[in-house]
Design an enzyme around this catalytic site. Sequence first.
Site, PDB file in Angstrom:
ATOM      1  N   GLU A   1      43.050  48.434  51.133  1.00 19.28           N
ATOM      2  CA  GLU A   1      42.660  48.623  49.734  1.00 19.28           C
ATOM      3  C   GLU A   1      43.586  49.590  49.003  1.00 19.28           C
ATOM      4  O   GLU A   1      44.151  50.494  49.616  1.00 19.28           O
ATOM      5  CB  GLU A   1      41.248  49.205  49.686  1.00 19.28           C
ATOM      6  CG  GLU A   1      40.222  48.304  50.306  1.00 19.28           C
ATOM      7  CD  GLU A   1      38.866  48.966  50.400  1.00 19.28           C
ATOM      8  OE1 GLU A   1      37.964  48.345  50.987  1.00 19.28           O
ATOM      9  OE2 GLU A   1      38.707  50.090  49.904  1.00 19.28           O
TER      10      GLU A   1
ATOM     11  N   CYS B   1      46.293  54.874  44.223  1.00 16.90           N
ATOM     12  CA  CYS B   1      45.815  55.299  45.541  1.00 16.90           C
ATOM     13  C   CYS B   1      46.064  54.162  46.535  1.00 16.90           C
ATOM     14  O   CYS B   1      45.709  53.014  46.260  1.00 16.90           O
ATOM     15  CB  CYS B   1      44.329  55.633  45.441  1.00 16.90           C
ATOM     16  SG  CYS B   1      43.569  55.986  47.017  1.00 16.90           S
TER      17      CYS B   1
ATOM     18  N   CYS C   1      40.569  53.215  60.562  1.00 18.24           N
ATOM     19  CA  CYS C   1      40.915  54.619  60.795  1.00 18.24           C
ATOM     20  C   CYS C   1      40.248  55.073  62.096  1.00 18.24           C
ATOM     21  O   CYS C   1      39.130  54.674  62.391  1.00 18.24           O
ATOM     22  CB  CYS C   1      40.431  55.483  59.627  1.00 18.24           C
ATOM     23  SG  CYS C   1      40.869  57.224  59.809  1.00 18.24           S
TER      24      CYS C   1
ATOM     25  N   CYS D   1      35.023  59.761  60.410  1.00 16.64           N
ATOM     26  CA  CYS D   1      34.210  60.630  59.537  1.00 16.64           C
ATOM     27  C   CYS D   1      32.954  59.834  59.142  1.00 16.64           C
ATOM     28  O   CYS D   1      33.071  58.695  58.674  1.00 16.64           O
ATOM     29  CB  CYS D   1      34.990  61.028  58.284  1.00 16.64           C
ATOM     30  SG  CYS D   1      36.586  61.793  58.650  1.00 16.64           S
TER      31      CYS D   1
ATOM     32  N   CYS E   1      32.281  58.144  55.596  1.00 12.66           N
ATOM     33  CA  CYS E   1      33.333  57.291  55.035  1.00 12.66           C
ATOM     34  C   CYS E   1      33.206  55.865  55.556  1.00 12.66           C
ATOM     35  O   CYS E   1      33.034  55.655  56.762  1.00 12.66           O
ATOM     36  CB  CYS E   1      34.686  57.888  55.421  1.00 12.66           C
ATOM     37  SG  CYS E   1      36.081  56.789  55.232  1.00 12.66           S
TER      38      CYS E   1
ATOM     39  N   GLY F   1      42.575  54.919  56.068  1.00 16.19           N
ATOM     40  CA  GLY F   1      43.446  55.488  57.092  1.00 16.19           C
ATOM     41  C   GLY F   1      43.687  56.975  56.954  1.00 16.19           C
ATOM     42  O   GLY F   1      43.480  57.571  55.897  1.00 16.19           O
ATOM     43  N   GLU F   2      44.124  57.558  58.059  1.00 16.29           N
ATOM     44  CA  GLU F   2      44.536  58.976  58.120  1.00 16.29           C
ATOM     45  C   GLU F   2      46.061  58.981  58.061  1.00 16.29           C
ATOM     46  O   GLU F   2      46.744  58.655  59.043  1.00 16.29           O
ATOM     47  CB  GLU F   2      44.004  59.591  59.417  1.00 16.29           C
ATOM     48  CG  GLU F   2      44.693  60.832  59.910  1.00 16.29           C
ATOM     49  CD  GLU F   2      44.639  62.011  58.948  1.00 16.29           C
ATOM     50  OE1 GLU F   2      45.645  62.197  58.220  1.00 16.29           O
ATOM     51  OE2 GLU F   2      43.640  62.736  58.920  1.00 16.29           O
TER      52      GLU F   2
ATOM     53  N   SER G   1      46.436  62.860  52.047  1.00 20.06           N
ATOM     54  CA  SER G   1      45.166  63.504  52.354  1.00 20.06           C
ATOM     55  C   SER G   1      44.901  63.396  53.853  1.00 20.06           C
ATOM     56  O   SER G   1      44.959  62.312  54.426  1.00 20.06           O
ATOM     57  CB  SER G   1      44.053  62.789  51.581  1.00 20.06           C
ATOM     58  OG  SER G   1      42.799  63.254  52.012  1.00 20.06           O
TER      59      SER G   1
ATOM     60  N   SER H   1      40.774  67.375  53.737  1.00 17.71           N
ATOM     61  CA  SER H   1      39.341  67.146  53.564  1.00 17.71           C
ATOM     62  C   SER H   1      38.590  68.181  54.400  1.00 17.71           C
ATOM     63  O   SER H   1      38.796  68.275  55.610  1.00 17.71           O
ATOM     64  CB  SER H   1      39.011  65.717  54.038  1.00 17.71           C
ATOM     65  OG  SER H   1      37.623  65.526  54.003  1.00 17.71           O
TER      66      SER H   1
ATOM     67  N   ASN I   1      29.802  59.197  47.599  1.00 16.15           N
ATOM     68  CA  ASN I   1      29.683  57.842  47.063  1.00 16.15           C
ATOM     69  C   ASN I   1      28.915  57.031  48.108  1.00 16.15           C
ATOM     70  O   ASN I   1      29.478  56.661  49.135  1.00 16.15           O
ATOM     71  CB  ASN I   1      31.085  57.270  46.819  1.00 16.15           C
ATOM     72  CG  ASN I   1      31.055  55.977  46.037  1.00 16.15           C
ATOM     73  OD1 ASN I   1      29.989  55.425  45.771  1.00 16.15           O
ATOM     74  ND2 ASN I   1      32.211  55.482  45.695  1.00 16.15           N
TER      75      ASN I   1
ATOM     76  N   CYS J   1      37.104  54.600  49.595  1.00 20.13           N
ATOM     77  CA  CYS J   1      37.970  53.912  50.546  1.00 20.13           C
ATOM     78  C   CYS J   1      37.192  53.161  51.608  1.00 20.13           C
ATOM     79  O   CYS J   1      36.247  53.647  52.171  1.00 20.13           O
ATOM     80  CB  CYS J   1      38.961  54.900  51.155  1.00 20.13           C
ATOM     81  SG  CYS J   1      38.583  55.577  52.746  1.00 20.13           S
TER      82      CYS J   1
HETATM   83  S1  SF4 Z   1      39.861  57.280  56.029  1.00 18.72           S
HETATM   84 FE1  SF4 Z   1      39.865  59.516  55.777  1.00 18.72          FE
HETATM   85  S2  SF4 Z   1      37.713  60.071  55.405  1.00 18.72           S
HETATM   86 FE2  SF4 Z   1      37.750  57.970  56.247  1.00 18.72          FE
HETATM   87  S3  SF4 Z   1      37.450  58.224  58.474  1.00 18.72           S
HETATM   88 FE3  SF4 Z   1      39.652  58.193  58.083  1.00 18.72          FE
HETATM   89  S4  SF4 Z   1      40.239  60.360  57.841  1.00 18.72           S
HETATM   90 FE4  SF4 Z   1      38.002  60.250  57.643  1.00 18.72          FE
END
Ligand code: SF4
Length: 369
Positions: A105, A118, A125, A129, A132, A177-178, A209, A232, A308, A352
């Site tokens: 996305e 973005c 990922c 988290c 998310c 993603g990280e 991020s 974060s 969200n 996301c």
């Molecule tokens: S995309 Fe970002 S917020 Fe979501 S699980 Fe991965 S590191 Fe965590």
Amino acid sequence: MNPYPWEDFRPHQQTPYIYGYTCDELTQQILTMGYREVHGPTLFGLLHRYGPNLPSWFDGQRLPRGLWHKITSSDKLDPIHRVEAHQSDDGSTKYRFHISGGSVEGIYMPFPGRHTLCISSQIGCAMGCTFCATGTMGLHRHLSAAEMVSQVLNIKQRHPDETGKTKRFNVVFMGMGEPLHNLDQVLKAVSVLTDPAGLNLSPRDVAVSTSGLIPKIEQMATVKKRPQLMVSIAATTDEARSAIMPVNRAYPLEDLMRCLERYPLRKGERVMLSYVLIENVNDTEEDARRLAAMSQRFPSLVNVIPMNEHEGSPGFVEPDESRTNAFANILLAHGVFTTIRRSRGRDVAGACGQLVQKIARKKNARTYV
Ligand code: SF4
């Protein structure tokens, strides 16, 4: 279960797509094809200015006959197969990019005087988290630099009046993603996006991020063309943070704060701390005071992001507006640079991973679609 899933390496797509080349690399390629070096920067500039969906009238007249056609008709130009757009009432547009092995996305967000693009750095990922939507997917694979650059060009091309003419836009790696788990390819994408012969973005116009991968933050600190750093935080004690961000078990808060104290900032630069605010999880006055104390240990700016809500979140609820404002006011009272950022495009699953998850559920798919 592997406690450090982010160490499980999943390679990006190895195929060398042209949008993953810097200007110098593209020039080397055309030299091997028998063309002159001087045409490298011209070709690179045109490809990045006009994006992957070139206008039909455009024939690369400033290039030798055949070169433009060879490059633009190559199936190694653009790794994105198909793009879906979902327009939001708030002016933002959510994009779903179909690439080899799945979809990711991106989002276009207009702001007064500038626009933010973005993009994603991985399919899924590994960080998990719990607040998310992407975190519920697990990691499928890393994206290549070309797949990241192409997301930028595809979005930019679809908003020509705003981004094409004024060039006032910035790029944030805050989609799926990280980014620091895929740091080499993210940094490669940053060198392409900041290449003077192409989009010529400043490294300060690009932000990544992270959930707090300390060794990768330290690696990024050594890079000359490094993007801005966003971290974060999401909780102010190790116990609370480990419960919602598993990465904290490997890299606890105090270690993260010490790493950020050492991080080399350029003149006027601040580390951006994002804090997803969740009702009855991390929104107390004590949390606000602890967050203020943390953020004052180095130059920083705190983005408070009300949760969200999505179907995959385990009962996490957005606090009401007065509670969010009260939290932000405590930070402000402690002299912290603070903004409240509501997710854009909520009516089109703006945070996301939500759009891909929503469509996967509709198709009753267990994995990416
Ligand atoms: S995309 Fe970002 S917020 Fe979501 S699980 Fe991965 S590191 Fe965590």
